[in-house]
Design a protein around this motif. Structure first.
Motif, short mmCIF file in Angstrom:
data_model
loop_
_atom_site.label_atom_id
_atom_site.label_comp_id
_atom_site.label_asym_id
_atom_site.label_seq_id
_atom_site.Cartn_x
_atom_site.Cartn_y
_atom_site.Cartn_z
N GLU A 77 0.83 -1.31 0.01
CA GLU A 77 0.13 -0.21 -0.03
C GLU A 77 0.84 1.27 0.06
OE1 GLU A 77 -4.00 1.96 2.26
OE2 GLU A 77 -3.07 -0.05 3.06
N ILE A 78 2.04 1.32 0.93
CA ILE A 78 2.81 2.45 0.80
C ILE A 78 3.41 2.60 -0.65
CG2 ILE A 78 4.97 3.36 1.61
CD1 ILE A 78 4.18 2.14 4.29
N LEU A 79 3.82 1.40 -1.15
CA LEU A 79 4.57 1.44 -2.49
C LEU A 79 3.59 2.01 -3.39
CD1 LEU A 79 6.67 -1.89 -2.79
CD2 LEU A 79 7.38 0.53 -2.63
N ASN A 80 2.18 1.55 -3.40
CA ASN A 80 1.07 2.02 -4.38
C ASN A 80 1.05 3.53 -4.19
OD1 ASN A 80 0.32 -0.10 -5.91
ND2 ASN A 80 -1.10 -0.73 -4.29
N LYS A 81 1.02 4.13 -2.98
CA LYS A 81 1.04 5.49 -2.80
C LYS A 81 2.11 6.46 -3.52
CE LYS A 81 -0.78 8.88 -0.09
NZ LYS A 81 -2.19 9.31 -0.18
N CYS A 82 3.80 5.56 -3.21
CA CYS A 82 4.75 6.18 -3.73
C CYS A 82 4.74 6.28 -5.44
CB CYS A 82 5.99 5.29 -3.25
SG CYS A 82 6.44 5.31 -1.46
N VAL A 83 4.10 5.21 -5.94
CA VAL A 83 4.13 5.33 -7.50
C VAL A 83 3.16 6.20 -7.87
CG1 VAL A 83 3.10 3.79 -9.39
CG2 VAL A 83 4.57 2.69 -7.85
N ALA A 84 2.02 6.43 -7.10
CA ALA A 84 1.06 7.37 -7.76
C ALA A 84 1.67 9.02 -7.63
CB ALA A 84 -0.10 7.14 -6.85
N ALA A 85 2.33 9.17 -6.45
CA ALA A 85 2.85 10.39 -6.12
C ALA A 85 4.15 10.74 -7.09
CB ALA A 85 3.24 10.44 -4.75
N ALA A 86 4.69 9.96 -7.25
CA ALA A 86 6.05 10.26 -8.00
C ALA A 86 5.54 10.45 -9.42
CB ALA A 86 7.15 8.83 -8.09
N ARG A 87 4.64 9.51 -9.89
CA ARG A 87 4.28 9.65 -11.38
C ARG A 87 3.59 11.22 -11.43
NH1 ARG A 87 0.80 5.03 -12.11
NH2 ARG A 87 2.66 3.83 -12.84
N ALA A 88 2.63 11.62 -10.54
CA ALA A 88 2.00 13.00 -10.38
C ALA A 88 2.97 13.90 -10.58
CB ALA A 88 0.99 12.81 -9.30
N GLU A 89 4.33 13.72 -10.12
CA GLU A 89 5.19 14.76 -10.15
C GLU A 89 6.13 14.63 -11.46
OE1 GLU A 89 7.03 16.46 -6.78
OE2 GLU A 89 5.49 16.07 -5.40
N GLY A 90 5.71 13.89 -12.41
CA GLY A 90 6.75 13.64 -13.50
C GLY A 90 7.36 12.99 -13.68
N PHE A 91 7.88 12.00 -12.71
CA PHE A 91 8.91 10.98 -12.53
C PHE A 91 8.68 9.89 -13.67
CE2 PHE A 91 10.22 13.27 -8.83
CZ PHE A 91 11.41 13.28 -9.09
#
Length: 185
Positions: A119-133
């Motif tokens: 669940e933490i990794l899913n949150k990281c993926v979504a947040a990093a993707r949203a910032e353009g990574f």
């Protein structure tokens, strides 16, 4: 038993995060490392990085006020806790050309294998993707490799992680693509 609630870490969580990190190492590392390696990891890999909390990229699972899992991602250059301080650690990464980092994932031994890390990794993926990574990288200690592999991270290099006391731990450099159209695992 209460269900864990995933939320952004707060500065007031630092003491609880440090205690969880240490307890997690003591609970989980002995399955993968000898006594000396576990002791070194408990000493050098369990210092919370408050920059992650300030950046809003670090998360905890809270159960009735107790932190039972933590982890996050970073848009800064430091790859992992315990790697030693370098002048570039706080440098902001360029999302167009550099991968974001997954950092400091720990789960209390009594709370492992319940999907908290995922669940933490899913949150990281979504947040990093949203910032353009466009990708994530991490330096996994051996206890984390099964989670990251199951999540879809690809192993890049097996290495030894040097610690300040001259000891080292087995580690695996891993990466995960963040194409905008990629489905969340």
């Amino acid at each position: 038993m209460s269900q864990p609630v995933l939320r952004a870490a707060r500065p007031s969580d630092v003491t609880a995060i440090a205690a969880l990190m240490r307890q997690s190492v003591l609970d989980v590392f002995p399955r993968f490392h000898d006594e000396a390696e576990t002791a070194a990891a408990a000493r050098y890999l369990t210092e919370p990085d408050t920059v992650l909390i300030t950046d809003g990229t670090y998360f905890v699972h809270d159960v009735a006020g107790e932190v039972v899992a933590c982890g996050g991602w970073s848009k800064r250059d430091k790859l992992y806790t315990g790697s030693g301080a370098t002048p570039a650690d706080d440098r902001l990464l360029d999302p167009a050309t550099e991968p974001a980092r997954v950092r400091a994932m720990f789960v209390h031994g009594e709370w492992t294998r319940r999907g908290l890390g995922r669940e933490i990794l899913n949150k990281c993926v979504a947040a990093a993707r949203a910032e353009g990574f466009t990708s994530l990288v991490l330096m996994a200690t051996l206890p984390g490799v099964p989670l990251y592999r199951a999540f879809g991270f690809r192993e890049v290099t097996h290495t030894r992680l040097p610690l300040p006391d001259g000891s080292s731990l087995g580690g695996v450099s891993m990466e995960y693509p963040l194409q905008p159209s990629a489905a969340m695992p």
